[in-house]
Design a protein around this motif. Structure first.
Motif: not given
Lengths: 431, 287
Positions: B137-164
């Motif tokens: 099982x994946x228990x723990x994800x670390x995701x980048x939260x840097x000040x970058x226009x891409x970050x919003x989508x990267x966090x959204x992907x992390x949340x999708x994966x976390x939920x799945x």
């Protein structure tokens, strides 16, 4: 040869150090109250205590503060020479190679034109109209070196003052702020390399090494230090951190290596400052360098050695006797115009608005301490006369002071408005 | 912040396979992904097609129930370029490849297949350091939260994966290079000024991340925002290693990486030099 200082010389040296440090700090703090950089105050302190004012009206008191004709002056000059090496080491630590590598097209174009335009125009004006600066040359090679130096003096930027100004205005993280910082970092590296080569070429006639040999060794040193040297430093720091007292151990290691680098570049015919600057970049790039350690080195150098160096400048020249309005205005107009055109056009070419581009031009325009260091080294190397030296120092001070108000006027309001709109949007989300 | 999110789900996933001892584990991981993300799977192999290899592959695909509901592309050519072409042709959303945690210095500089792919690929890429056959099982994800226009989508992907994958914890990490931001010639600042500038920067970052997280439906997922100071890329990688993350999710690089980036590392190169755990580089395709 007498290798020791007499008791009188020792007292004189220690007394000078104490008085100069305290007066530099007091005047520096006074100037800071008016939002001016510390370096301006330190410089003014030197001018007040040196031959320009105190030395002119009360020479005995000025001599008491710093006796330029005693043996203690040799030791004092040694301290200021070491100070400038350490200053350049710290300046190198401020350069962030990864940020430069990541620079986007706008920053690249800004740094490129911000460097090339002042350099080229400065070179051409100095080459064809050198009598306007009160300079006369008998050899064409020295004229070329003088012209190259003048172009370089117009091209450098003062990263610390720019950073401070941007922070004060809350613009550091803005698009304009980041472009200014990255472009200034890049221009710093090229500017110092160029200046070191110029000083090296000046020495060629009196040096055993040929120019190509010196240039080759300089490139080899830079490449080796920034690749293998940087990797070794990065790998060694955790080991040193574990085995040495810290951050004292870092202070000894880093400054020790900076002096070795400086000695090497001085030996191969390039000025010592370049060796220290490159070592500074290599140390500053380490992922293991913590904020605390960086701060200690910074505080140690910039609060003890930098004030001594800048205050000593006031003792080298009588600023009032050597003030020439025509030369000063010419240098000032050229410096502002070329940087505004170069950096501003570069930013505009890179896609910024007209207003933002002018703001970038003004931001990059600050020459600050870097301009002053450049000028004093050129004066010591007999590359420029005292009138031009005074003009460059005044230019460095004025361009540094005007950066803040210009940025405030040009972009702050616009950015504040954008920020307000964003805050409103985010507040609405939370409601 | 745009607020406009692009397609998030990895609809079509490619798995780059080689006939190494880790083949079965990689296929097992692909099977877990298919179940979790409900994606279309494409297995890619570059090399000669021998009867024995076909037999081996079919055996594993059948074992993990992928034989009849996945596509297999078998091509010859230069490995990296061929895989990249297939990614484009097949319009993959994600490429999965096995990767060693650490390569030798020479191999790292020259570039192994997985690392070369990660530097050139236009879609997202997942590098698995230790693909496992058994359920992990994946228990723990670390995701980048840097000040970058891409970050919003990267966090959204992390949340999708976390939920799945029913992940318990997600840490959004702000890498704040405060050294450079605040301490440049700190003698220019009074002590309280340094603190004030730091506070302003931190407040600004917090506001931005809270805004991003408020835009994503996180449900009951426990999301923690943490701030670490240091060199971007290196420090998040170190954090993931020290906190034993199962997956590190980073923004894809903003530009093509080359040899100079390995000599003067920037951002993801720090992670690629020594993978702290499985690494996902998010590159959402433009519509």
């Amino acid at each position: 040869m007498n290798t020791t200082l007499s008791q009188q010389d020792t007292i004189s040296l220690i007394f000078s150090l104490g008085v100069l440090l305290i007066v530099a700090r007091l005047v520096g703090e006074f100037f800071r109250k008016f939002k001016m950089p510390l370096v301006v105050g330190e410089l003014v302190a030197g001018i007040c205590l040196g031959p320009s004012l105190l030395g002119h009206y009360f020479p005995n008191i000025s001599t008491l503060v710093l006796n330029q004709h005693s043996n203690s002056m040799i030791a004092f000059n040694g301290i200021t020479a070491i100070s400038v090496i350490m200053l350049l080491f710290v300046a190198g630590m401020e350069v962030d190679l990864s940020v430069i590598r990541q620079q986007g097209k706008t920053a690249l174009k800004t740094s490129f034109l911000g460097l090339i335009i002042p350099l080229a125009i400065g070179f051409l004006v100095a080459y064809y109209y050198y009598p306007l600066f009160g300079e006369y040359f008998t050899s064409s090679s020295k004229l070329i070196l003088f012209s190259l130096f003048f172009g370089t003096a117009l091209a450098v930027s003062a990263l610390p003052i720019i950073a401070r100004t941007l922070m004060d205005l809350g613009l550091f993280r803005s698009k304009v702020g980041m472009i200014i910082i990255i472009a200034a970092m890049f221009d710093d590296i090229v500017g110092w390399l160029l200046f070191s080569v110029i000083l090296g070429m000046l020495k060629i006639s009196s040096h055993s090494h040929g120019f190509l040999f010196t240039l080759g060794l300089t490139i080899l040193y830079s490449v080796a230090m920034l690749t293998v040297g940087r990797i070794i430093i990065n790998k060694s720091l955790p080991w040193a951190q574990k085995n040495f007292s810290w951050p004292g151990g870092f202070l000894s290691l880093s400054l020790g290596l900076a002096f070795l680098g400086a000695a090497f570049t001085e030996f191969i015919g390039i000025h010592a400052i370049f060796g220290a600057f490159i070592v500074g970049i290599a140390f500053g790039d380490s992922v293991h360098l913590t904020e605390k350690t960086r701060e200690i080195v910074n505080q140690f150098v910039t609060n003890i050695f930098a004030p001594l160096f800048f205050v000593s400048i006031g003792f080298k020249v009588d600023f009032f006797a050597n003030f020439d309005l025509q030369i000063t205005l010419l240098v000032l107009v050229l410096a502002i115009a070329t940087k505004l055109i170069g950096a501003g056009f570069g930013a505009f070419w890179g896609g910024l608005t007209k207003q933002e581009s002018i703001a970038v031009g003004f931001g990059m325009n600050a020459r600050g301490a870097m301009g002053i260091i450049l000028a004093i080294l050129a004066l010591q190397a007999d590359l420029i006369n005292e009138k031009l030296f005074v003009a460059i120092v005044i230019m460095a001070v004025i361009t540094s002071i005007m950066a803040g108000p210009a940025l405030q006027l040009l972009v702050k309001r616009q950015i504040d408005k954008e920020q307000d709109d964003l805050d409103k949007e985010q507040d609405d989300m939370f409601v | 912040m745009s607020g406009e999110k692009k397609e998030l789900v990895f609809k079509k996933i490619g798995i780059a396979i080689a006939f190494s001892p880790r083949l079965e584990a990689l296929i097992a991981e692909a099977a877990k992904m298919q179940v979790g993300l409900k994606s279309e799977m494409v297995f890619i192999h570059v090399g000669n097609k021998s009867e024995e290899d076909v037999k081996t592959l079919n055996k594993y695909l059948e074992k993990y129930n992928l034989l009849n509901n996945s596509k297999l592309i078998w091509q010859e050519g230069e490995t990296v370029e061929t895989i990249l072409n297939i990614c484009n042709e097949e319009q993959l959303d994600l490429l999965v490849a096995g990767a060693l945690e650490k390569e030798s210095l020479i191999k790292y500089i020259m570039g192994s297949v997985a690392r070369k792919l990660s530097r050139k690929i236009k879609c997202s890429m997942l590098m698995l350091t230790e693909p496992k056959i058994e359920s992990s099982p994946i228990n723990y994800i670390v995701v980048e939260g840097s000040n970058n226009p891409k970050t919003e989508n990267t966090i959204a992907v992390a949340i999708e994966i976390a939920k799945a994958f029913k992940v318990k914890n997600v840490d959004v990490i702000q890498e704040t290079d405060l050294n450079k931001a605040v301490l440049i010639r700190s003698d220019e600042f009074k002590e309280n000024e340094v603190a004030k500038h730091k506070e302003n920067l931190i407040e600004e970052e917090d506001k931005r991340l809270n805004y991003i997280l408020s835009c994503n439906d996180c449900g009951d997922l426990k999301i923690n925002i943490d701030r670490i100071e240091g060199k971007p890329g290196y420090i998040i990688s170190k954090y993931a290693r020290e906190h034993h993350a199962d997956l590190l999710i980073l923004n894809s690089p903003d530009r093509k990486m080359n040899l100079i980036d390995r000599v003067f590392p920037t951002d993801i190169e720090f992670a690629l030099a020594d993978l702290p755990c499985n690494l996902l580089l998010v590159n959402i395709k433009e519509d």
